[in-house]
Write a protein that holds these residues in place. Structure first.
Motif, PDB file in Angstrom:
ATOM      1  N   MET A 154       0.925  -1.239  -0.014  1.00 32.05           N
ATOM      2  CA  MET A 154       0.082   0.058  -0.020  1.00 32.05           C
ATOM      3  C   MET A 154       0.789   1.370  -0.011  1.00 32.05           C
ATOM      4  N   PRO A 155       0.561   1.973  -0.718  1.00 38.81           N
ATOM      5  CA  PRO A 155       1.353   3.563  -0.647  1.00 38.81           C
ATOM      6  C   PRO A 155       1.532   4.053   0.532  1.00 38.81           C
ATOM      7  N   SER A 156       0.800   4.141   1.485  1.00 39.96           N
ATOM      8  CA  SER A 156       0.821   4.666   2.612  1.00 39.96           C
ATOM      9  C   SER A 156       1.628   3.893   3.682  1.00 39.96           C
ATOM     10  N   TYR A 157       2.066   2.850   3.443  1.00 37.68           N
ATOM     11  CA  TYR A 157       3.046   1.946   4.146  1.00 37.68           C
ATOM     12  C   TYR A 157       4.074   2.743   4.234  1.00 37.68           C
ATOM     13  N   SER A 158       4.690   3.641   3.117  1.00 33.51           N
ATOM     14  CA  SER A 158       5.961   4.399   3.426  1.00 33.51           C
ATOM     15  C   SER A 158       5.739   5.291   4.362  1.00 33.51           C
ATOM     16  N   LEU A 159       4.735   5.769   5.022  1.00 37.02           N
ATOM     17  CA  LEU A 159       4.807   6.620   5.973  1.00 37.02           C
ATOM     18  C   LEU A 159       5.339   6.111   7.112  1.00 37.02           C
ATOM     19  N   LEU A 160       5.331   4.812   7.462  1.00 37.32           N
ATOM     20  CA  LEU A 160       5.728   4.262   8.680  1.00 37.32           C
ATOM     21  C   LEU A 160       7.379   4.138   8.871  1.00 37.32           C
TER      22      LEU A 160
END
Length: 271
Positions: free
Chosen positions: A263-269
């Motif tokens: 998921m694209p937002s996984y990179s926020l972690l």
């Protein structure tokens, strides 16, 4: 209730970091101004009704058949969901203490019931009263977040990133809220998924047994990002949650995604 009418306990932010002792709660002892901004009642006490967002996939949607593996994974997750937090169970108490140690390793906890819990964003001195809407799985989610992505966890706990509002969302109670939202969004209480989003998630779950906990971490970080991008304050919490849910649904459905880590937002972690 409309998007502006969230009824949760706001946390007043004095500086960029977490200010201990500056947590406001709506109670008879609060000042009239604090009562006006904190909301008339604790939203968790009403079964999280303020943030039970209506999704785009209603009950009229057809259900999806599951493979034996997916059905087994769903049943295991539902078993976790069925466990209520019980302060009389030593393992539950220890889990809560572990969360404190992960959140504030430099500060000793003086009791399972303590005013210190307000520093983490619980509504009162006894966190057990806040678990009514989320159950023990919401504590497991917070623990997974703290252990797997400690930097992101601390950034959100201490409100260290971004130009933040004066009145901030309460971290721990918001976390319980996110657990509840994900259960709703994915239709996890049903025997079979009722939406493509739910069916897709179960495919992820059959590959990674921690898919729900991982999605929780993404959702929490994404919610905070949405909070900052919308320049939100306490009255917009429900709007932020709706926006977060829509973004999660879109990302789960992105073509060629085979797991939560894609998921694209996984990179926020960050760890």
């Amino acid at each position: 209730m409309d998007d502006r009418g969230g009824s949760f306990v706001a946390v007043r932010r004095i500086s960029q970091g977490l200010e201990r002792g500056n947590v406001y709660h709506s109670s008879s002892s609060s000042s009239s101004s604090a009562e006006a901004v904190a909301g008339s009642a604790a939203w968790l006490g009403r079964g999280l009704s303020c943030v039970c967002v209506q999704g785009s996939h209603g009950d009229a949607r057809p259900s999806f058949d599951l493979t034996p593996s997916q059905e087994e994974c769903l049943q295991r997750l539902q078993s976790r969901m069925d466990v209520a937090y019980d302060s009389s169970i030593p393992q539950h108490q220890e889990a809560l203490k572990d969360l404190w140690k992960l959140a504030f390793p430099e500060e000793e906890l003086h009791g399972i019931v303590s005013e210190q819990w307000k520093e983490m964003g619980w509504q009162g001195k006894d966190p057990s009263t806040d678990f009514r809407g989320g159950g023990f799985i919401s504590l497991e989610n917070l623990l997974y977040f703290a252990r797997s992505f400690p930097k992101s966890f601390q950034d959100l706990l201490r409100k260290q990133v971004g130009d933040r509002s004066v009145w901030e969302y309460p971290f721990a109670v918001a976390g319980i809220n996110i657990t509840f939202m994900l259960i709703q969004m994915l239709g996890l209480e049903a025997v079979k998924p009722r939406s493509i989003v739910g069916e897709t998630f179960l495919r992820f779950l059959s590959v990674n047994e921690y898919a729900f906990d991982l999605l929780y971490c993404i959702a929490f970080k994404l919610m905070d990002q949405q909070w900052l991008s919308m320049h939100a304050s306490y009255m917009e919490f429900n709007t932020v949650m709706k926006s977060t849910r829509r973004q999660l649904e879109r990302e789960i459905m992105v073509k060629d995604i085979t797991g939560i880590e894609d998921m694209p937002s996984y990179s926020l972690l960050s760890q």
